[in-house]
Motif scaffolding. Structure first.
Motif, PDB file in Angstrom:
ATOM      1  N   SER A   1       1.022  -1.099  -0.216  1.00 14.43           N
ATOM      2  CA  SER A   1       0.085  -0.197   0.201  1.00 14.43           C
ATOM      3  C   SER A   1       1.573   1.257   0.114  1.00 14.43           C
ATOM      4  N   GLY A   2       0.206   2.356  -0.036  1.00 13.97           N
ATOM      5  CA  GLY A   2       0.460   3.363  -0.609  1.00 13.97           C
ATOM      6  C   GLY A   2       1.940   3.248  -1.524  1.00 13.97           C
ATOM      7  N   LEU A   3       2.005   2.713  -2.290  1.00 12.92           N
ATOM      8  CA  LEU A   3       3.410   2.775  -3.925  1.00 12.92           C
ATOM      9  C   LEU A   3       2.599   3.252  -5.117  1.00 12.92           C
ATOM     10  N   THR A   4       3.495   4.641  -4.920  1.00 13.65           N
ATOM     11  CA  THR A   4       3.343   4.832  -6.731  1.00 13.65           C
ATOM     12  C   THR A   4       3.107   3.945  -8.173  1.00 13.65           C
ATOM     13  N   ASP A   5       2.407   4.486  -8.507  1.00 14.40           N
ATOM     14  CA  ASP A   5       2.776   3.878 -10.145  1.00 14.40           C
ATOM     15  C   ASP A   5       4.016   3.683 -10.632  1.00 14.40           C
ATOM     16  N   GLU A   6       4.777   4.384 -10.204  1.00 16.75           N
ATOM     17  CA  GLU A   6       6.129   4.168 -10.446  1.00 16.75           C
ATOM     18  C   GLU A   6       6.931   2.872  -9.521  1.00 16.75           C
ATOM     19  N   ASP A   7       5.899   2.025  -8.872  1.00 17.02           N
ATOM     20  CA  ASP A   7       6.894   1.711  -8.167  1.00 17.02           C
ATOM     21  C   ASP A   7       6.119   0.077  -8.251  1.00 17.02           C
ATOM     22  N   HIS A   8       6.574  -0.765  -9.722  1.00 14.88           N
ATOM     23  CA  HIS A   8       6.345  -1.669 -10.387  1.00 14.88           C
ATOM     24  C   HIS A   8       6.459  -2.840 -10.445  1.00 14.88           C
ATOM     25  N   VAL A   9       8.160  -3.126  -9.470  1.00 12.61           N
ATOM     26  CA  VAL A   9       8.586  -3.608  -9.524  1.00 12.61           C
ATOM     27  C   VAL A   9       7.955  -4.522  -7.643  1.00 12.61           C
ATOM     28  N   LEU A  10       7.911  -5.471  -8.029  1.00 11.88           N
ATOM     29  CA  LEU A  10       7.870  -6.493  -6.746  1.00 11.88           C
ATOM     30  C   LEU A  10       8.610  -7.526  -6.832  1.00 11.88           C
ATOM     31  N   GLY A  11       9.004  -8.143  -5.542  1.00  7.90           N
ATOM     32  CA  GLY A  11       9.943  -9.343  -5.182  1.00  7.90           C
ATOM     33  C   GLY A  11      10.010  -9.746  -3.858  1.00  7.90           C
ATOM     34  N   TRP A  12      10.654 -11.155  -3.323  1.00  8.73           N
ATOM     35  CA  TRP A  12      10.795 -11.470  -2.974  1.00  8.73           C
ATOM     36  C   TRP A  12      11.933 -12.598  -2.399  1.00  8.73           C
TER      37      TRP A  12
END
Length: 122
Positions: free
Chosen positions: A24-35
């Motif tokens: 939550s609270g991510l911008t549209d630019e923060d499109h990379v999520l990882g583990w």
């Protein structure tokens, strides 16, 4: 920005486990999520990366035959499906976010969750 991991716990060797990360609270630019995972005294290891914008994914060679990464109901939630777990998978698993793909591959993400512990018993 907040990233909350869930789904960790103790499982027997050979079992499966599904981790989830709610962002939550991510911008549209923060499109990379990882583990990522880390064992005390060892370096953090990149396990999987997913661009929720482009659909690009990466899973580490060490687990690619057993782990899969995907969105989990929305672009702000990703899951890590882990199968055939063994003792080497025991670690704290972290979810993280960034705007740059390469940062996921190198583990240098911009935002981090607090992690969820996975323990695989023999």
């Amino acid at each position: 920005v907040q990233l909350v991991e869930s789904g960790g716990g103790w499982v027997e060797a050979g079992a499966s486990l599904r981790l989830s990360c709610q962002a939550s609270g991510l911008t549209d630019e923060d499109h990379v999520l990882g583990w990522f995972r880390q064992v005390p005294g060892k370096d953090r290891e990149t396990i999987a990366c997913l661009s929720v914008r482009h659909g690009t994914s990466f899973v580490a060679d060490s687990v690619e035959d057993r782990f899969t990464v995907s969105t989990d109901g929305s672009e702000n939630t990703i899951a890590l499906q882990m199968t055939r777990l063994n003792s080497h998978d025991t670690a704290k698993y972290y979810c993280a976010a960034s705007s740059i793909w390469f940062r996921c591959r190198t583990g240098r993400m911009d935002h981090w969750g607090k992690g969820t512990l996975v323990t695989v018993g023999s």
